[in-house]
Write a protein that holds these residues in place. Structure first.
Motif, mmCIF file in Angstrom:
data_model
loop_
_atom_site.group_PDB
_atom_site.id
_atom_site.type_symbol
_atom_site.label_atom_id
_atom_site.label_comp_id
_atom_site.label_asym_id
_atom_site.label_seq_id
_atom_site.Cartn_x
_atom_site.Cartn_y
_atom_site.Cartn_z
ATOM 1 N N ALA A 54 0.834 -1.205 0.000
ATOM 2 C CA ALA A 54 0.000 0.000 0.000
ATOM 3 C C ALA A 54 0.870 1.258 0.000
ATOM 4 O O ALA A 54 0.592 2.236 -0.710
ATOM 5 C CB ALA A 54 -0.924 -0.006 1.214
ATOM 6 N N LEU A 55 1.935 1.238 0.793
ATOM 7 C CA LEU A 55 2.830 2.385 0.888
ATOM 8 C C LEU A 55 3.486 2.683 -0.457
ATOM 9 O O LEU A 55 3.475 3.837 -0.928
ATOM 10 C CB LEU A 55 3.901 2.105 1.944
ATOM 11 C CG LEU A 55 5.101 3.049 1.972
ATOM 12 C CD1 LEU A 55 4.668 4.486 2.192
ATOM 13 C CD2 LEU A 55 6.086 2.609 3.058
ATOM 14 N N PHE A 56 4.032 1.666 -1.099
ATOM 15 C CA PHE A 56 4.748 1.922 -2.350
ATOM 16 C C PHE A 56 3.797 2.229 -3.505
ATOM 17 O O PHE A 56 4.157 2.952 -4.432
ATOM 18 C CB PHE A 56 5.692 0.766 -2.671
ATOM 19 C CG PHE A 56 6.990 0.882 -1.922
ATOM 20 C CD1 PHE A 56 8.021 1.649 -2.429
ATOM 21 C CD2 PHE A 56 7.153 0.287 -0.690
ATOM 22 C CE1 PHE A 56 9.213 1.806 -1.730
ATOM 23 C CE2 PHE A 56 8.335 0.427 0.020
ATOM 24 C CZ PHE A 56 9.369 1.188 -0.503
ATOM 25 N N SER A 57 2.588 1.717 -3.439
ATOM 26 C CA SER A 57 1.593 2.092 -4.437
ATOM 27 C C SER A 57 1.330 3.591 -4.360
ATOM 28 O O SER A 57 1.237 4.293 -5.380
ATOM 29 C CB SER A 57 0.295 1.314 -4.216
ATOM 30 O OG SER A 57 -0.701 1.726 -5.124
ATOM 31 N N ARG A 58 1.252 4.099 -3.131
ATOM 32 C CA ARG A 58 1.011 5.533 -2.942
ATOM 33 C C ARG A 58 2.217 6.344 -3.396
ATOM 34 O O ARG A 58 2.065 7.354 -4.100
ATOM 35 C CB ARG A 58 0.691 5.803 -1.475
ATOM 36 C CG ARG A 58 0.670 7.280 -1.116
ATOM 37 C CD ARG A 58 0.156 7.501 0.282
ATOM 38 N NE ARG A 58 -1.277 7.670 0.249
ATOM 39 C CZ ARG A 58 -1.931 8.624 0.911
ATOM 40 N NH1 ARG A 58 -1.279 9.486 1.664
ATOM 41 N NH2 ARG A 58 -3.233 8.730 0.850
ATOM 42 N N LEU A 59 3.411 5.925 -3.028
ATOM 43 C CA LEU A 59 4.608 6.668 -3.420
ATOM 44 C C LEU A 59 4.761 6.695 -4.939
ATOM 45 O O LEU A 59 5.147 7.722 -5.510
ATOM 46 C CB LEU A 59 5.854 6.060 -2.772
ATOM 47 C CG LEU A 59 5.980 6.232 -1.253
ATOM 48 C CD1 LEU A 59 7.219 5.505 -0.751
ATOM 49 C CD2 LEU A 59 6.024 7.703 -0.863
ATOM 50 N N GLU A 60 4.451 5.595 -5.590
ATOM 51 C CA GLU A 60 4.558 5.572 -7.048
ATOM 52 C C GLU A 60 3.505 6.474 -7.689
ATOM 53 O O GLU A 60 3.741 7.061 -8.745
ATOM 54 C CB GLU A 60 4.466 4.142 -7.560
ATOM 55 C CG GLU A 60 5.681 3.302 -7.144
ATOM 56 C CD GLU A 60 6.012 2.198 -8.122
ATOM 57 O OE1 GLU A 60 5.071 1.561 -8.641
ATOM 58 O OE2 GLU A 60 7.210 1.956 -8.339
ATOM 59 N N SER A 61 2.355 6.618 -7.035
ATOM 60 C CA SER A 61 1.341 7.533 -7.575
ATOM 61 C C SER A 61 1.813 8.981 -7.500
ATOM 62 O O SER A 61 1.374 9.829 -8.273
ATOM 63 C CB SER A 61 0.019 7.377 -6.808
ATOM 64 O OG SER A 61 0.078 7.994 -5.529
ATOM 65 N N TYR A 62 2.744 9.265 -6.568
ATOM 66 C CA TYR A 62 3.319 10.611 -6.464
ATOM 67 C C TYR A 62 4.419 10.824 -7.513
ATOM 68 O O TYR A 62 4.862 11.964 -7.726
ATOM 69 C CB TYR A 62 3.944 10.840 -5.083
ATOM 70 C CG TYR A 62 2.997 10.780 -3.921
ATOM 71 C CD1 TYR A 62 1.639 11.049 -4.067
ATOM 72 C CD2 TYR A 62 3.456 10.457 -2.650
ATOM 73 C CE1 TYR A 62 0.782 11.000 -2.976
ATOM 74 C CE2 TYR A 62 2.604 10.408 -1.556
ATOM 75 C CZ TYR A 62 1.268 10.672 -1.726
ATOM 76 O OH TYR A 62 0.428 10.613 -0.636
ATOM 77 N N GLY A 63 4.895 9.737 -8.121
ATOM 78 C CA GLY A 63 5.981 9.832 -9.094
ATOM 79 C C GLY A 63 7.288 10.296 -8.484
ATOM 80 O O GLY A 63 8.079 10.988 -9.130
ATOM 81 N N ILE A 64 7.533 9.890 -7.237
ATOM 82 C CA ILE A 64 8.672 10.441 -6.505
ATOM 83 C C ILE A 64 9.865 9.501 -6.404
ATOM 84 O O ILE A 64 10.968 9.915 -6.043
ATOM 85 C CB ILE A 64 8.217 10.859 -5.082
ATOM 86 C CG1 ILE A 64 9.224 11.817 -4.468
ATOM 87 C CG2 ILE A 64 8.006 9.618 -4.197
ATOM 88 C CD1 ILE A 64 8.781 12.425 -3.168
ATOM 89 N N LEU A 65 9.689 8.217 -6.744
ATOM 90 C CA LEU A 65 10.753 7.244 -6.493
ATOM 91 C C LEU A 65 11.863 7.232 -7.550
ATOM 92 O O LEU A 65 13.027 6.983 -7.233
ATOM 93 C CB LEU A 65 10.164 5.834 -6.365
ATOM 94 C CG LEU A 65 9.418 5.539 -5.073
ATOM 95 C CD1 LEU A 65 8.760 4.174 -5.136
ATOM 96 C CD2 LEU A 65 10.371 5.594 -3.878
ATOM 97 N N GLN A 66 11.516 7.485 -8.802
ATOM 98 C CA GLN A 66 12.519 7.430 -9.856
ATOM 99 C C GLN A 66 13.634 8.452 -9.610
ATOM 100 O O GLN A 66 13.384 9.645 -9.462
ATOM 101 C CB GLN A 66 11.869 7.680 -11.220
ATOM 102 C CG GLN A 66 11.044 6.515 -11.734
ATOM 103 C CD GLN A 66 11.888 5.268 -11.969
ATOM 104 O OE1 GLN A 66 12.994 5.334 -12.500
ATOM 105 N NE2 GLN A 66 11.369 4.118 -11.576
ATOM 106 N N GLU A 67 14.870 7.938 -9.536
ATOM 107 C CA GLU A 67 16.063 8.770 -9.334
ATOM 108 C C GLU A 67 16.060 9.497 -7.992
ATOM 109 O O GLU A 67 16.792 10.477 -7.796
ATOM 110 C CB GLU A 67 16.226 9.792 -10.470
ATOM 111 C CG GLU A 67 16.441 9.168 -11.833
ATOM 112 C CD GLU A 67 17.675 8.272 -11.873
ATOM 113 O OE1 GLU A 67 18.720 8.676 -11.347
ATOM 114 O OE2 GLU A 67 17.562 7.135 -12.407
ATOM 115 N N ALA A 68 15.249 9.026 -7.047
ATOM 116 C CA ALA A 68 15.170 9.669 -5.734
ATOM 117 C C ALA A 68 16.380 9.327 -4.868
ATOM 118 O O ALA A 68 17.016 8.290 -5.028
ATOM 119 C CB ALA A 68 13.896 9.225 -5.009
ATOM 120 N N ARG A 69 16.667 10.211 -3.939
ATOM 121 C CA ARG A 69 17.611 9.908 -2.863
ATOM 122 C C ARG A 69 16.759 9.552 -1.644
ATOM 123 O O ARG A 69 15.912 10.353 -1.219
ATOM 124 C CB ARG A 69 18.518 11.104 -2.581
ATOM 125 C CG ARG A 69 19.568 10.791 -1.518
ATOM 126 C CD ARG A 69 20.735 11.735 -1.525
ATOM 127 N NE ARG A 69 21.785 11.228 -0.651
ATOM 128 C CZ ARG A 69 22.978 11.794 -0.529
ATOM 129 N NH1 ARG A 69 23.266 12.872 -1.222
ATOM 130 N NH2 ARG A 69 23.897 11.277 0.277
#
Length: 202
Positions: free
Chosen positions: A32-47
């Motif tokens: 559930a957590l990563f589904s939400r983070l991916e909906s924010y588009g924040i993980l790609q190339e993130a620190r």
């Protein structure tokens, strides 16, 4: 046994911390957590910063899904050793050193971070017995190391009160999953606060 859910290392089994001294995030909550983070588009190339990392499951999941760099911070012997195992596993699959392990107390680590470091995603999963005062010693310095648009995810017992957010950090959402509550926070919008104050004085 925990596993990496998706991404380049998806399906890989993770090493678990021996014994019952840690409280790993369940796969249901992690999905559930990563589904939400991916909906924010924040993980790609993130620190990404994973404090109280335990096995490092949240951090290595981020690496599998495209994070550029991940810092796992864990003090205890067995969890730190497990973090290193899982970091090596994912780094090998990715073919590069993406995940780094730091054996340190969370608050001590934050006090030693170079001033120009900025994280895009931060996971904080302290022991449920962690007091609000102890939590403040982590949240307060963290606020100065967040990138614009960063997301902080704090995992607490559903029975715990809402954290006291320090200046520079504000909650924007929460989600409850049984005994677990995830609190989502972001850098405070200083410009908006200034505008609100000016409007109040007008």
């Amino acid at each position: 046994m925990s596993r990496i859910i998706a991404g380049a290392a998806g399906g890989s089994s993770l090493f678990s911390v021996p014994g019952d001294g840690t409280r790993p995030t369940t796969d249901r909550v992690k999905e559930a957590l990563f589904s939400r983070l991916e909906s924010y588009g924040i993980l790609q190339e993130a620190r990404v910063l994973d404090l109280f990392a335990g096995s490092g499951a949240l951090g290595v999941e981020s690496a599998s899904r495209g994070a550029a760099a991940v810092d796992l911070v864990e003090l205890a012997d067995k969890p730190a050793a497990t973090c290193r195992q899982n970091a090596e596993l994912v780094n090998k699959i990715l073919g590069r050193t993406c995940v780094n392990v730091h054996r340190a107390k969370a608050e001590t680590f934050l006090l030693r971070v170079p001033a120009d470091v900025r994280w895009d995603v931060v996971f904080i999963d302290p022991p449920y017995a962690f007091t609000e005062a102890e939590l403040a010693t982590v949240l307060t310095p963290l606020a100065g190391y967040l990138a614009v648009g960063a997301v902080v995810v704090l995992e607490r017992s559903t029975r715990s009160p809402e954290p006291v957010w320090p200046e520079g950090l504000e909650r924007f959402s929460e989600r409850k999953y049984g005994e677990t509550t995830l609190w989502f926070a972001e850098p405070a919008d200083d410009d908006a606060e200034s505008d609100d104050a000016a409007a109040a004085q007008a």
